[in-house]
Design a protein around this motif. Structure first.
Motif, PDB file in Angstrom:
ATOM      1  N   GLY A  14      60.665  50.031  41.541  1.00 32.70           N
ATOM      2  CA  GLY A  14      60.244  50.624  40.433  1.00 32.70           C
ATOM      3  C   GLY A  14      58.588  51.087  40.587  1.00 32.70           C
ATOM      4  N   GLN A  15      57.970  51.262  41.722  1.00 34.13           N
ATOM      5  CA  GLN A  15      56.605  51.454  41.763  1.00 34.13           C
ATOM      6  C   GLN A  15      56.375  52.970  41.920  1.00 34.13           C
ATOM      7  OE1 GLN A  15      55.775  49.160  45.444  1.00 34.13           O
ATOM      8  NE2 GLN A  15      55.685  47.404  44.243  1.00 34.13           N
ATOM      9  N   ASN A  16      56.959  53.512  40.997  1.00 37.16           N
ATOM     10  CA  ASN A  16      56.701  55.171  40.858  1.00 37.16           C
ATOM     11  C   ASN A  16      55.177  55.601  41.142  1.00 37.16           C
ATOM     12  OD1 ASN A  16      59.373  55.457  40.291  1.00 37.16           O
ATOM     13  ND2 ASN A  16      58.884  55.306  38.021  1.00 37.16           N
ATOM     14  N   PHE A  17      54.219  54.625  40.599  1.00 36.12           N
ATOM     15  CA  PHE A  17      52.791  55.258  41.054  1.00 36.12           C
ATOM     16  C   PHE A  17      52.618  55.052  42.423  1.00 36.12           C
ATOM     17  CE2 PHE A  17      48.181  54.908  40.435  1.00 36.12           C
ATOM     18  CZ  PHE A  17      48.139  56.246  40.069  1.00 36.12           C
ATOM     19  N   SER A  22      50.280  56.947  47.945  1.00 29.20           N
ATOM     20  CA  SER A  22      50.631  57.364  49.107  1.00 29.20           C
ATOM     21  C   SER A  22      50.304  58.819  49.152  1.00 29.20           C
ATOM     22  CB  SER A  22      52.082  57.589  49.410  1.00 29.20           C
ATOM     23  OG  SER A  22      52.652  56.130  49.278  1.00 29.20           O
ATOM     24  N   LEU A  23      50.206  59.578  48.035  1.00 32.36           N
ATOM     25  CA  LEU A  23      49.941  61.006  48.171  1.00 32.36           C
ATOM     26  C   LEU A  23      48.051  61.033  48.620  1.00 32.36           C
ATOM     27  CD1 LEU A  23      49.837  64.278  47.637  1.00 32.36           C
ATOM     28  CD2 LEU A  23      49.340  63.433  45.156  1.00 32.36           C
ATOM     29  N   VAL A  24      47.456  60.074  47.714  1.00 31.45           N
ATOM     30  CA  VAL A  24      45.931  59.979  48.136  1.00 31.45           C
ATOM     31  C   VAL A  24      45.889  59.549  49.761  1.00 31.45           C
ATOM     32  CG1 VAL A  24      43.775  58.446  47.761  1.00 31.45           C
ATOM     33  CG2 VAL A  24      45.365  59.250  45.845  1.00 31.45           C
ATOM     34  N   VAL A  67      55.424  66.562  45.966  1.00 26.57           N
ATOM     35  CA  VAL A  67      56.906  66.729  45.283  1.00 26.57           C
ATOM     36  C   VAL A  67      57.766  65.657  44.589  1.00 26.57           C
ATOM     37  CG1 VAL A  67      59.237  67.781  45.938  1.00 26.57           C
ATOM     38  CG2 VAL A  67      57.288  68.837  46.720  1.00 26.57           C
ATOM     39  N   ARG A  68      57.517  64.524  45.613  1.00 27.32           N
ATOM     40  CA  ARG A  68      58.265  63.434  44.934  1.00 27.32           C
ATOM     41  C   ARG A  68      57.620  62.660  44.039  1.00 27.32           C
ATOM     42  NH1 ARG A  68      58.371  60.091  50.933  1.00 27.32           N
ATOM     43  NH2 ARG A  68      60.545  61.086  51.659  1.00 27.32           N
ATOM     44  N   PHE A  69      56.245  62.648  43.909  1.00 28.39           N
ATOM     45  CA  PHE A  69      55.467  62.320  42.629  1.00 28.39           C
ATOM     46  C   PHE A  69      55.747  63.164  41.435  1.00 28.39           C
ATOM     47  CE2 PHE A  69      51.475  61.282  40.049  1.00 28.39           C
ATOM     48  CZ  PHE A  69      51.877  60.291  39.583  1.00 28.39           C
ATOM     49  N   SER A  70      55.990  64.461  41.640  1.00 31.70           N
ATOM     50  CA  SER A  70      56.198  65.390  40.897  1.00 31.70           C
ATOM     51  C   SER A  70      57.715  64.944  39.906  1.00 31.70           C
ATOM     52  CB  SER A  70      56.039  66.623  40.903  1.00 31.70           C
ATOM     53  OG  SER A  70      54.848  67.121  41.519  1.00 31.70           O
TER      54      SER A  70
ATOM     55  N   CYS B  97      70.919  56.979  52.675  1.00 34.48           N
ATOM     56  CA  CYS B  97      70.034  57.306  51.587  1.00 34.48           C
ATOM     57  C   CYS B  97      70.966  57.182  50.271  1.00 34.48           C
ATOM     58  CB  CYS B  97      69.622  58.679  51.836  1.00 34.48           C
ATOM     59  SG  CYS B  97      68.552  58.762  53.061  1.00 34.48           S
ATOM     60  N   LYS B  98      72.197  56.896  50.481  1.00 31.83           N
ATOM     61  CA  LYS B  98      73.186  56.804  49.396  1.00 31.83           C
ATOM     62  C   LYS B  98      72.544  56.211  47.942  1.00 31.83           C
ATOM     63  CE  LYS B  98      76.632  54.249  49.986  1.00 31.83           C
ATOM     64  NZ  LYS B  98      77.768  53.623  50.719  1.00 31.83           N
ATOM     65  N   GLY B  99      71.942  55.280  48.064  1.00 31.49           N
ATOM     66  CA  GLY B  99      71.052  54.624  46.848  1.00 31.49           C
ATOM     67  C   GLY B  99      70.262  55.252  46.292  1.00 31.49           C
ATOM     68  N   SER B 100      69.814  56.351  46.916  1.00 33.94           N
ATOM     69  CA  SER B 100      68.476  57.282  46.340  1.00 33.94           C
ATOM     70  C   SER B 100      68.985  58.174  45.429  1.00 33.94           C
ATOM     71  CB  SER B 100      67.962  57.897  47.383  1.00 33.94           C
ATOM     72  OG  SER B 100      67.280  59.109  46.872  1.00 33.94           O
ATOM     73  N   SER B 101      68.252  58.459  44.214  1.00 31.01           N
ATOM     74  CA  SER B 101      68.814  59.191  43.269  1.00 31.01           C
ATOM     75  C   SER B 101      68.457  60.790  43.496  1.00 31.01           C
ATOM     76  CB  SER B 101      68.041  58.887  41.983  1.00 31.01           C
ATOM     77  OG  SER B 101      66.721  59.006  42.039  1.00 31.01           O
ATOM     78  N   ARG B 102      67.791  60.932  44.789  1.00 31.11           N
ATOM     79  CA  ARG B 102      67.573  62.467  45.296  1.00 31.11           C
ATOM     80  C   ARG B 102      68.417  63.282  45.362  1.00 31.11           C
ATOM     81  NH1 ARG B 102      62.513  62.673  44.284  1.00 31.11           N
ATOM     82  NH2 ARG B 102      62.410  64.349  45.483  1.00 31.11           N
ATOM     83  N   LYS B 103      68.561  64.565  44.878  1.00 35.25           N
ATOM     84  CA  LYS B 103      69.536  65.433  45.133  1.00 35.25           C
ATOM     85  C   LYS B 103      69.530  66.474  46.255  1.00 35.25           C
ATOM     86  CE  LYS B 103      68.774  65.000  40.783  1.00 35.25           C
ATOM     87  NZ  LYS B 103      68.341  65.140  39.552  1.00 35.25           N
TER      88      LYS B 103
END
Lengths: 103, 103, 103, 103
Positions: A14-17, A22-24, A67-70, B97-103
């Protein structure tokens, strides 16, 4: 579409930020490539193939985390791009950009 | 494709590296949006529509300078993305990557 | 020693990492000063007094958030500096640096 | 006072702006330490001694390049700090900062 253990870890914790952090970090890695280069001539004449390869990977890594952060933020970057281009098309009609080499 | 007076100025002055410096500036503007936010919940529930709009624009600005700087370097970001995804497909087969929500 | 409402807000909300995010923002503001400048001649001849003043303030803001974030992390930057200088004094004895203008 | 081969190289090549690019790189390295950490509790309880040591060095490296780049620009950071603190003392009288834990 964008696999990768590091991103998976962020999701799980749950560490979205963390994606932004990582982008930085990736922008930092990109800057390290250029820190001894001075001005950058268009197309990088004189760079070795492996240097260009490394650069390409770092540029891509920045894109990846952007892209991930977006995605984390629920922002569709491609829609954002289209919207901004429409706004720009109004603000900067084509004739003003004649001098640009952009295709 | 990517008009804009600032970029045009960089071109005219031969200040290609200025694109990278602008990229750093845009990442800074992005970070300013988050500096008082703490952890970022997925999809940004509770953010106002104008905050999301502002965020979307800043995310796009980062993308814009990333694409411009890549172009200056003669790097085709979309090819770089494809190449890296192929490498990742080998390194991280889909089942991992099954656990990932990425499409 | 380092008052300021923004920092106070971070403290109150327990958003310590916000100091780092602000640091990234300040580095971004610094880069915006240089994005149209090309190479930077030593001492900035030709810059207007107000430009220098603005630069001085941005450099200081980076320092400010660096000190604040170090404090959050429990790191005494001045001790870190002394320790690193001792290590450097071993790695780079003075005679190697003769050509440097550093005092 | 601040020796180091990398800085010496920048000086010799007249690549003053390279100091700023290195600063961005160091901020990137700092962010890499935090990318998997989430929120940062004050004083970093639970961090290993070697992690703290690494952090201290990265914080110092940011300071180092900040001081070098300031010097390149002819800006005396300590004077800038004093000046800003005087301005802040006027803007934020001490009583407003009572709640802060700053010493």
């Amino acid at each position: 579409m964008l696999p990768g253990t590091s991103f998976h870890n962020h999701q799980v914790k749950g560490q979205n930020f963390g994606c932004f952090v990582s982008l930085v970090g990736e922008v930092g890695e990109l800057s390290e490539i250029f820190q001894w280069k001075g001005e950058v001539p268009r197309g990088l004449p004189g760079w070795k193939e492996e240097e260009k390869q490394h650069l390409q990977e770092e540029l891509y890594d920045v894109l990846l985390y952007l892209v991930r952060f977006s995605d984390v933020c629920g922002v569709d970057l491609s829609k954002a791009a289209l919207r901004k281009m429409e706004l720009n098309a109004i603000k900067y009609p084509v004739k003003l950009c004649k001098g640009s080499s952009r295709k």
